[in-house]
Write a protein that holds these residues in place. Structure first.
Motif, PDB file in Angstrom:
ATOM      1  N   ILE A 328       0.855  -1.187   0.000  1.00 57.34           N
ATOM      2  CA  ILE A 328       0.000   0.000   0.000  1.00 57.34           C
ATOM      3  C   ILE A 328       0.894   1.242   0.000  1.00 57.34           C
ATOM      4  CG2 ILE A 328      -1.773   1.283   1.257  1.00 57.34           C
ATOM      5  CD1 ILE A 328      -2.638  -1.387   2.509  1.00 57.34           C
ATOM      6  N   GLU A 329       0.789   2.066  -0.994  1.00 55.72           N
ATOM      7  CA  GLU A 329       1.654   3.241  -1.118  1.00 55.72           C
ATOM      8  C   GLU A 329       1.057   4.484  -0.466  1.00 55.72           C
ATOM      9  OE1 GLU A 329       2.813   3.890  -5.126  1.00 55.72           O
ATOM     10  OE2 GLU A 329       3.900   1.976  -5.286  1.00 55.72           O
ATOM     11  N   GLY A 330      -0.232   4.476  -0.171  1.00 61.16           N
ATOM     12  CA  GLY A 330      -0.842   5.644   0.445  1.00 61.16           C
ATOM     13  C   GLY A 330      -2.201   5.320   1.024  1.00 61.16           C
ATOM     14  N   GLY A 331      -2.593   6.087   2.052  1.00 56.15           N
ATOM     15  CA  GLY A 331      -3.915   5.937   2.641  1.00 56.15           C
ATOM     16  C   GLY A 331      -3.995   4.984   3.801  1.00 56.15           C
ATOM     17  N   ALA A 332      -2.861   4.498   4.304  1.00 55.71           N
ATOM     18  CA  ALA A 332      -2.867   3.529   5.403  1.00 55.71           C
ATOM     19  C   ALA A 332      -2.349   4.174   6.686  1.00 55.71           C
ATOM     20  CB  ALA A 332      -2.020   2.315   5.057  1.00 55.71           C
ATOM     21  N   ILE A 333      -2.977   3.799   7.802  1.00 57.10           N
ATOM     22  CA  ILE A 333      -2.490   4.143   9.141  1.00 57.10           C
ATOM     23  C   ILE A 333      -2.076   2.832   9.779  1.00 57.10           C
ATOM     24  CG2 ILE A 333      -3.045   5.190  11.365  1.00 57.10           C
ATOM     25  CD1 ILE A 333      -5.351   6.674   9.938  1.00 57.10           C
ATOM     26  N   ILE A 334      -0.789   2.685  10.061  1.00 58.06           N
ATOM     27  CA  ILE A 334      -0.223   1.400  10.474  1.00 58.06           C
ATOM     28  C   ILE A 334       0.311   1.515  11.899  1.00 58.06           C
ATOM     29  CG2 ILE A 334       1.458  -0.400   9.935  1.00 58.06           C
ATOM     30  CD1 ILE A 334       1.575   0.998   7.060  1.00 58.06           C
ATOM     31  N   LEU A 335      -0.341   0.830  12.837  1.00 56.92           N
ATOM     32  CA  LEU A 335       0.146   0.734  14.206  1.00 56.92           C
ATOM     33  C   LEU A 335       0.885  -0.588  14.330  1.00 56.92           C
ATOM     34  CD1 LEU A 335      -2.477   2.603  14.297  1.00 56.92           C
ATOM     35  CD2 LEU A 335      -2.630   1.971  16.698  1.00 56.92           C
ATOM     36  N   ALA A 336       2.169  -0.534  14.664  1.00 54.00           N
ATOM     37  CA  ALA A 336       2.957  -1.761  14.738  1.00 54.00           C
ATOM     38  C   ALA A 336       4.007  -1.634  15.828  1.00 54.00           C
ATOM     39  CB  ALA A 336       3.626  -2.049  13.392  1.00 54.00           C
ATOM     40  N   GLY A 337       4.330  -2.760  16.453  1.00 55.30           N
ATOM     41  CA  GLY A 337       5.365  -2.781  17.467  1.00 55.30           C
ATOM     42  C   GLY A 337       6.715  -3.131  16.857  1.00 55.30           C
ATOM     43  N   SER A 338       7.790  -2.821  17.576  1.00 59.99           N
ATOM     44  CA  SER A 338       7.746  -2.326  18.944  1.00 59.99           C
ATOM     45  C   SER A 338       7.807  -0.799  18.976  1.00 59.99           C
ATOM     46  CB  SER A 338       8.923  -2.880  19.736  1.00 59.99           C
ATOM     47  OG  SER A 338      10.153  -2.341  19.268  1.00 59.99           O
ATOM     48  N   MET A 340       9.785   1.178  20.506  1.00 59.02           N
ATOM     49  CA  MET A 340      11.125   1.765  20.400  1.00 59.02           C
ATOM     50  C   MET A 340      11.835   1.345  19.116  1.00 59.02           C
ATOM     51  SD  MET A 340      12.603   1.849  24.276  1.00 59.02           S
ATOM     52  CE  MET A 340      11.527   2.034  25.701  1.00 59.02           C
ATOM     53  N   CYS A 341      11.147   0.565  18.278  1.00 54.24           N
ATOM     54  CA  CYS A 341      11.619   0.198  16.926  1.00 54.24           C
ATOM     55  C   CYS A 341      12.841  -0.714  16.928  1.00 54.24           C
ATOM     56  CB  CYS A 341      11.923   1.452  16.087  1.00 54.24           C
ATOM     57  SG  CYS A 341      10.543   2.602  15.950  1.00 54.24           S
ATOM     58  N   ASP A 342      13.145  -1.345  18.044  1.00 57.20           N
ATOM     59  CA  ASP A 342      14.295  -2.243  18.077  1.00 57.20           C
ATOM     60  C   ASP A 342      13.944  -3.672  17.701  1.00 57.20           C
ATOM     61  OD1 ASP A 342      16.271  -0.464  18.589  1.00 57.20           O
ATOM     62  OD2 ASP A 342      16.407  -0.837  20.729  1.00 57.20           O
ATOM     63  N   GLY A 343      12.684  -3.933  17.452  1.00 59.92           N
ATOM     64  CA  GLY A 343      12.253  -5.258  17.039  1.00 59.92           C
ATOM     65  C   GLY A 343      10.830  -5.167  16.525  1.00 59.92           C
ATOM     66  N   GLY A 344      10.293  -6.313  16.097  1.00 58.44           N
ATOM     67  CA  GLY A 344       8.913  -6.358  15.681  1.00 58.44           C
ATOM     68  C   GLY A 344       8.675  -5.912  14.250  1.00 58.44           C
ATOM     69  N   ARG A 345       7.409  -5.905  13.877  1.00 53.52           N
ATOM     70  CA  ARG A 345       7.020  -5.657  12.494  1.00 53.52           C
ATOM     71  C   ARG A 345       7.194  -4.203  12.075  1.00 53.52           C
ATOM     72  NH1 ARG A 345       1.482  -9.333  12.003  1.00 53.52           N
ATOM     73  NH2 ARG A 345       2.523 -11.368  12.195  1.00 53.52           N
ATOM     74  N   VAL A 346       7.259  -3.280  13.035  1.00 55.03           N
ATOM     75  CA  VAL A 346       7.389  -1.873  12.652  1.00 55.03           C
ATOM     76  C   VAL A 346       8.652  -1.632  11.841  1.00 55.03           C
ATOM     77  CG1 VAL A 346       8.657  -1.043  14.694  1.00 55.03           C
ATOM     78  CG2 VAL A 346       7.068   0.477  13.497  1.00 55.03           C
ATOM     79  N   ARG A 347       9.672  -2.452  12.038  1.00 54.97           N
ATOM     80  CA  ARG A 347      10.915  -2.257  11.306  1.00 54.97           C
ATOM     81  C   ARG A 347      10.706  -2.485   9.801  1.00 54.97           C
ATOM     82  NH1 ARG A 347      15.570  -2.261  14.467  1.00 54.97           N
ATOM     83  NH2 ARG A 347      16.792  -3.339  12.876  1.00 54.97           N
ATOM     84  N   HIS A 348       9.838  -3.424   9.453  1.00 50.48           N
ATOM     85  CA  HIS A 348       9.523  -3.633   8.037  1.00 50.48           C
ATOM     86  C   HIS A 348       8.780  -2.423   7.472  1.00 50.48           C
ATOM     87  CE1 HIS A 348      10.706  -7.905   7.902  1.00 50.48           C
ATOM     88  NE2 HIS A 348      10.265  -7.943   9.158  1.00 50.48           N
ATOM     89  N   HIS A 349       7.866  -1.869   8.254  1.00 50.01           N
ATOM     90  CA  HIS A 349       7.109  -0.719   7.764  1.00 50.01           C
ATOM     91  C   HIS A 349       7.995   0.529   7.686  1.00 50.01           C
ATOM     92  CE1 HIS A 349       3.644  -3.197   7.863  1.00 50.01           C
ATOM     93  NE2 HIS A 349       3.687  -3.353   9.177  1.00 50.01           N
ATOM     94  N   LEU A 350       8.973   0.633   8.565  1.00 50.96           N
ATOM     95  CA  LEU A 350       9.933   1.730   8.452  1.00 50.96           C
ATOM     96  C   LEU A 350      10.776   1.565   7.191  1.00 50.96           C
ATOM     97  CD1 LEU A 350      11.143   2.073  12.161  1.00 50.96           C
ATOM     98  CD2 LEU A 350       9.652   3.643  10.906  1.00 50.96           C
ATOM     99  N   ARG A 351      11.157   0.347   6.911  1.00 52.13           N
ATOM    100  CA  ARG A 351      11.980   0.094   5.727  1.00 52.13           C
ATOM    101  C   ARG A 351      11.249   0.521   4.449  1.00 52.13           C
ATOM    102  NH1 ARG A 351      13.885  -5.942   3.846  1.00 52.13           N
ATOM    103  NH2 ARG A 351      15.590  -5.368   2.448  1.00 52.13           N
ATOM    104  N   HIS A 352       9.925   0.367   4.451  1.00 54.04           N
ATOM    105  CA  HIS A 352       9.149   0.683   3.249  1.00 54.04           C
ATOM    106  C   HIS A 352       8.634   2.121   3.225  1.00 54.04           C
ATOM    107  CE1 HIS A 352       8.823  -3.282   1.249  1.00 54.04           C
ATOM    108  NE2 HIS A 352       9.028  -3.744   2.466  1.00 54.04           N
TER     109      HIS A 352
END
Length: 460
Positions: A328-338, A340-352
């Protein structure tokens, strides 16, 4: 003789662990993981500074990893006492510890495949499961419980996360009787879901957290407005909103405000909202099971309108569903852990999304020194994610009014004006929140100190 010592969160924020020896008996308050990068995490494998087999009881203030995360290791190394906690804390701790064990086993397998040292996990899923055998019947707020000879504990609502507690210890040894209060982590008053923290009771000694001992939070209404602006502006320019989210309390509170924003027209009706955290999803389900922890107004809200069931909200447990979000390139609100961004799925969403100027990263919680979240907030131009150097080009928002920790004014209000022999300052950045709170207390004539790790303090 009654002796206190701090074995975690001494002049630092994480790893909470407090030992009280009362005559021949010993109790721990919390046994948490150190967090904040690999250097701090290595401290989790160091030997305990006490004999786990000699601990009669463990009192758990709440289920955040930096307060409960070393419990399986404590049990594996000989603890055979009982673990006392509220019902909600017990349920959340099960989710948190199983998740932590799974992540550690996966990291150990990854290290072994790459030939790195230190491949053994701190503890395994079996260790975590075994530790649940030592939880006693849940403790209710305000109900004194005898936890060892000469030691009685009363749990009081701390308003931090679901089931969180401050703990009053009533100690007797020979002719000495003392009351000691452990704040645990204290919440901010006026939150939408949980009750306000109960003020500290009369006690000679208080061990108090100082996470935000140096600052006043932005007001909650202003913070909610800023969240809505971040969402409106980002979706308006065709980007995604990534919110690194703590699984317990923060995720549920942000969902509550997004739901309200949809009703009020502050969040675009076509927004796709994803809660992309198996732990946060499980925590949300546990929230539904513990209405006894809710603020009365929130219970009334739940009866007529479920903020965890808003239109366009998707819970993504499966890895494949999480990966699909990144298309999804636009229009999404993504709540993901962790958070502090040291683990979890949020790191994938940061990468993208971190390199995309149209997207926004919205930080709504505490970021400890050394964590990826802190590096981004402090202005890093590039960060390392999955062996890639990713440029930081997304718009960054830091909204501290959502903090689940009380600010300086909230801490002082909780402590109150009752005379204390000494306030022991713990769980804070030594150079920032802790020293600022120490100076504030000294100006008010309140005796205080900042215990060193393992430093024995005679309570008399």
């Amino acid at each position: 003789m009654i002796v206190y010592s701090c074995h975690g969160a001494a002049k630092e924020v994480t790893g909470s662990c407090h030992l009280v020896r009362c005559g021949a008996r010993s109790v721990l308050v919390d046994c948490g993981l150190f967090q904040g990068g690999r250097e701090r995490e290595r401290a989790n494998a160091e030997p305990f500074e006490f004999d786990p087999a000699g601990i009669d009881a463990l009192l758990l203030t709440h289920a955040h990893l930096d307060h409960c995360g070393r419990i399986p290791r404590l049990v594996r190394e000989g603890f055979r006492g009982r673990i006392h906690a509220t019902a909600a804390t017990r349920d959340l701790a099960r989710v948190v510890l199983l998740d932590a064990a799974g992540l550690q086993e996966e990291e150990a397998r990854r290290a072994a495949r790459s030939g790195r040292d230190g491949a053994a996990p701190l503890y395994t899923l079996d260790d975590a499961l075994h530790s649940f055998d030592f939880f006693a019947e849940p403790v209710g707020y305000g109900v004194p419980v005898a936890v060892a000879e000469g030691i009685r504990a009363t749990f009081r609502d701390a308003g931090h996360i679901l089931g969180s507690a401050s703990i009053l210890l009533e100690l007797e040894d020979g002719g000495t009787s003392l009351r000691v209060v452990f704040s645990g982590d204290l919440g901010s008053p006026g939150r939408p879901i949980l009750r306000d923290p109960q003020p500290a009771p009369q006690a000679e000694y208080v061990a108090m957290e100082t996470t935000y001992g140096n600052r006043t939070h932005r007001s909650l209404p202003d913070s909610v407005d800023e969240l809505y602006r971040a969402v409106e502006q980002t979706l308006g320019r065709g980007g995604n909103v990534v919110i690194p989210t703590f699984a317990m309390e923060r995720a549920q509170e942000v969902l509550y405000y997004l739901h309200r924003g949809l009703r009020e027209g502050r969040v675009p009706a076509g927004a796709q909202v994803f809660l992309d955290s198996p732990m946060a999803i499980s925590a949300t389900e546990i929230f539904r099971r513990h209405p006894e922890c809710f603020d009365e107004a929130f219970r009334a809200t739940l009866a007529r309108d479920d903020p965890f069931g808003m239109p366009n909200l998707r819970f993504t447990r499966e890895t494949a569903d999480s990966m699909a979000i990144n298309r999804i390139e636009g229009g999404a609100i993504i709540l993901a852990g962790s958070g502090m961004c040291d683990g979890g799925r949020v790191r994938h969403h940061l990468r993208h999304n971190l390199w995309r100027e149209k997207s926004s990263i919205v930080f709504v919680g505490y970021a400890a020194s050394g964590t990826l979240a802190r590096r981004i907030i402090d202005g890093a131009k590039t960060v390392r994610l999955f062996d890639d150097d990713v440029r930081v080009r997304a718009q960054l928002w830091t909204i501290n009014g959502f903090s689940a920790h009380a600010d300086q004014a909230g801490l002082l209000d909780w402590l109150g004006d009752a005379p204390r022999r000494e306030v022991l300052l713990v769980h804070g950045d030594y150079e920032v929140g802790m020293r600022a709170m120490a100076e504030c207390l000294r100006q008010r004539g309140v005796p205080c100190r900042m215990p060193g790790k393992g430093e024995p303090i005679l309570l008399k």
